[in-house]
Enzyme design. Structure first.
Site, PDB file in Angstrom:
ATOM      1  N   HIS A  86      -0.166 133.478 100.535  1.00 27.96           N
ATOM      2  CA  HIS A  86      -0.142 132.440  99.508  1.00 27.96           C
ATOM      3  C   HIS A  86      -1.495 131.729  99.566  1.00 27.96           C
ATOM      4  CE1 HIS A  86       1.016 128.498  97.794  1.00 27.96           C
ATOM      5  NE2 HIS A  86       2.061 129.097  97.283  1.00 27.96           N
ATOM      6  N   ASP A 163       3.326 131.489 108.404  1.00 30.52           N
ATOM      7  CA  ASP A 163       3.819 130.785 107.226  1.00 30.52           C
ATOM      8  C   ASP A 163       5.279 131.207 107.089  1.00 30.52           C
ATOM      9  OD1 ASP A 163       3.009 130.986 103.629  1.00 30.52           O
ATOM     10  OD2 ASP A 163       4.631 130.008 104.719  1.00 30.52           O
ATOM     11  N   GLN A 166       9.348 131.148 103.431  1.00 28.86           N
ATOM     12  CA  GLN A 166      10.428 131.937 102.869  1.00 28.86           C
ATOM     13  C   GLN A 166      11.365 132.460 103.937  1.00 28.86           C
ATOM     14  OE1 GLN A 166      11.314 132.827  99.688  1.00 28.86           O
ATOM     15  NE2 GLN A 166       9.877 131.281  98.978  1.00 28.86           N
ATOM     16  N   LYS A 189      12.616 124.075 100.067  1.00 24.27           N
ATOM     17  CA  LYS A 189      13.077 125.448  99.857  1.00 24.27           C
ATOM     18  C   LYS A 189      14.367 125.708 100.613  1.00 24.27           C
ATOM     19  CE  LYS A 189       8.461 127.371  99.515  1.00 24.27           C
ATOM     20  NZ  LYS A 189       8.121 126.916  98.177  1.00 24.27           N
ATOM     21  N   CYS A 328       0.890 132.031  93.025  1.00 26.74           N
ATOM     22  CA  CYS A 328      -0.100 131.566  94.010  1.00 26.74           C
ATOM     23  C   CYS A 328      -0.469 132.664  94.998  1.00 26.74           C
ATOM     24  CB  CYS A 328       0.397 130.338  94.767  1.00 26.74           C
ATOM     25  SG  CYS A 328       0.633 128.936  93.683  1.00 26.74           S
TER      26      CYS A 328
END
Lengths: 379, 148
Positions: A86, A163, A166, A189, A328
């Protein structure tokens, strides 16, 4: 429950935290810190002081680049990222590269949207100082072998920053055993309120790093010529935090725990699998790995002959909200040779009726643009 | 079906025809004017090239990729501007932008821009207005760089 916690807080417990000696302020502080401890338990952090609250995961990733990068990287050092990152895990490093003369390298993305472990190893052999990757791609749903990537990174002597935006809402995190040095994700999220990002860091690293933002709360003692820092986590939480949302994050974690992340994952995977089948039956291209085990609940697709923007608007007019564009992740889109995709993502709150709506919208869109029987658009 | 009527309002048949047409699609080389425009949000991309002669836009071509709206609008722009005096071309760009961005009434559209009335529905979708204006902004950029 999250909304109730938020309104309850504003109605009954609203006071600035960490600063006041009055009762309400102490109550607010306790609530906010209880949330942090709850989060620590949820993600398996060894202790709550290594969990830093930021504004969002982008800020968390910037914190790593600024506070760790500026202090421990020098000109010529290399940072290894991936082509599927991202922008929030590419741009901060580019900014640092311009400032410090560090080199950025990227693990290439394979045509099926995965990373080749052989290539990862080769690039790690070049001994980058830091290896950062996304555990699950937000753009195309690839689930990377995070455990293995962390292990390889550590073996090569790199600092590893993951990261987990998700990953965290859909898969259990046990930071103690994962073995990474930095992990970033965000509350919104995972059913939480907006305005809350998280950075977990290994304690020794966080202690050694310089502060990110300067101001109140992150200091211990301030004189005109110098200041000393507060202890963790406050050293990295300058100014009035987003304490109301911090408190409201707690119930989101309770909710997820009550249902169980495994149950959630099975649910969204079943929906995503059906969505993929629907798309393929209509001739759409679904991006990402074919193997369901390497996929998340995110379904990224393209309808040949149609631009994602048109797909998005058509679906919107049929009452189905999907995201369109490059998500992104422009470098990833370039590598996969598409300008963007349409993306449907499934979570615990989606069900069969959403799938039906999706199916209707898909058929209607194809029909409207005259793509059935190949009266297709140019290109 | 409600969604249908709205879809049809936005994507009128004439728009789809312009999207599919390849008249004036391509790249001129050599070119007196060359400009490149992107919509960062969605990745629509357009390259406008033109040959200018005797104060007129002798030939104009557009190349790129993107959504129906951005490409159809660029096709219409190429058609409207080709053959026009440069000054007139700039006026036409301004008139179209007024339609899109300032909600100018359809009646105010100069007759050269008549096909653009089909883009009127886009005004209800603020995020797509950028798609419609991309080609026009890009050609304007080209004129401005030329002037420097």
């Amino acid at each position: 429950q999250v909304i109730a916690a938020l309104t309850g807080f504003y109605e009954r417990s609203n006071a600035n935290v960490h600063r006041g000696v009055h009762t309400l302020s102490e109550e607010a502080t306790n609530l906010a810190e209880a949330s942090r401890r709850k989060l620590a338990a949820f993600v398996g952090a060894p202790n709550a002081r290594t969990l830093i609250f930021t504004r969002n995961a982008t800020e968390s990733l910037n914190l790593v680049a600024q506070s760790w990068g500026r202090k421990f990287l020098k000109a010529g050092d290399a940072v290894l990222l991936t082509e599927m990152e991202h922008h929030s895990n590419i741009v901060p490093w580019q900014l640092l590269a311009a400032e410090r003369g560090i080199t950025l390298k990227f693990v290439p993305v394979e045509p099926d949207g995965t990373l080749d472990l052989g290539k990862v190893k080769e690039l790690l052999d070049e001994q980058p100082k830091l290896f950062s990757f996304t555990a699950v791609s937000n753009a195309i749903g690839t689930v990377n072998p995070a455990d293995e990537l962390i292990r390889l990174g550590k073996k090569a002597g790199a600092i590893v920053s993951v990261d987990a935006c998700q990953w965290a809402p859909h898969r259990a995190l046990d930071l103690k055993t994962w073995g990474a040095d930095f992990v970033s994700f965000s509350a919104h999220k995972m059913l939480g309120p907006t305005g809350i990002g998280v950075l977990w860091g290994r304690e020794a690293l966080l202690e050694a790093m310089d502060p990110f933002l300067g101001g109140g709360d992150m200091i211990s003692r301030v004189t005109l010529d110098r200041s000393t820092w507060n202890e963790l986590p406050y050293k990295f939480e300058a100014g009035t935090p987003n304490f109301a949302d911090q408190v409201a994050f707690g119930p989101a974690l309770d909710y997820l725990t009550a249902i169980g992340l495994d149950v959630i994952r099975a649910h969204e995977h079943a929906l995503a699998a059906k969505a993929r089948a629907l798309l393929e039956a209509e001739g759409a291209t679904v991006l990402g790995p074919k193997d369901a085990a390497r996929r998340s609940g995110v379904v990224s697709f393209n309808i040949p002959g149609l631009h994602p923007h048109d797909v998005g608007t058509a679906f919107d007019l049929e009452g189905v909200a999907i995201r369109v564009g490059h998500h992104c992740c422009q470098p990833l889109m370039n590598k996969l040779q598409c300008g963007g995709t349409a993306r449907a993502s499934f979570y615990l709150y989606n069900d069969e009726s959403d799938l039906e709506a999706f199916s209707r919208a898909l058929k209607r869109t194809i029909e409207f643009f005259g793509l059935k029987g190949n009266k297709a658009g140019v290109r | 079906m409600e969604g249908d009527a709205e879809l049809q309002d936005l994507y009128r048949e004439v728009l789809l025809d312009y999207f599919r047409s390849s008249t004036r699609k391509g790249r001129l080389d050599p070119a007196d004017l060359r400009a490149h425009g992107i919509n960062p949000v969605c990745g629509d991309e357009l390259e406008i090239t033109a040959q200018l002669k005797d104060g007129k836009v002798a030939k104009l071509r557009y190349a790129g990729h993107g959504c129906v709206i951005s490409q159809a609008s660029a096709a219409m722009m190429a058609e409207a501007l080709e053959g026009a005096d440069i000054a007139k071309a700039k006026d036409l760009v301004a008139a179209f932008k007024r339609l899109m961005l300032e909600n100018a009434p359809l009646a105010s559209l100069p007759e050269e821009l008549e096909p653009l009335a089909s883009l009127e529905g886009v005004r209800k979708f603020p995020l797509r207005v950028k798609c419609a204006t991309l080609g026009w902004n890009t050609v304007m950029q080209g004129f401005e760089e030329k002037a420097q």
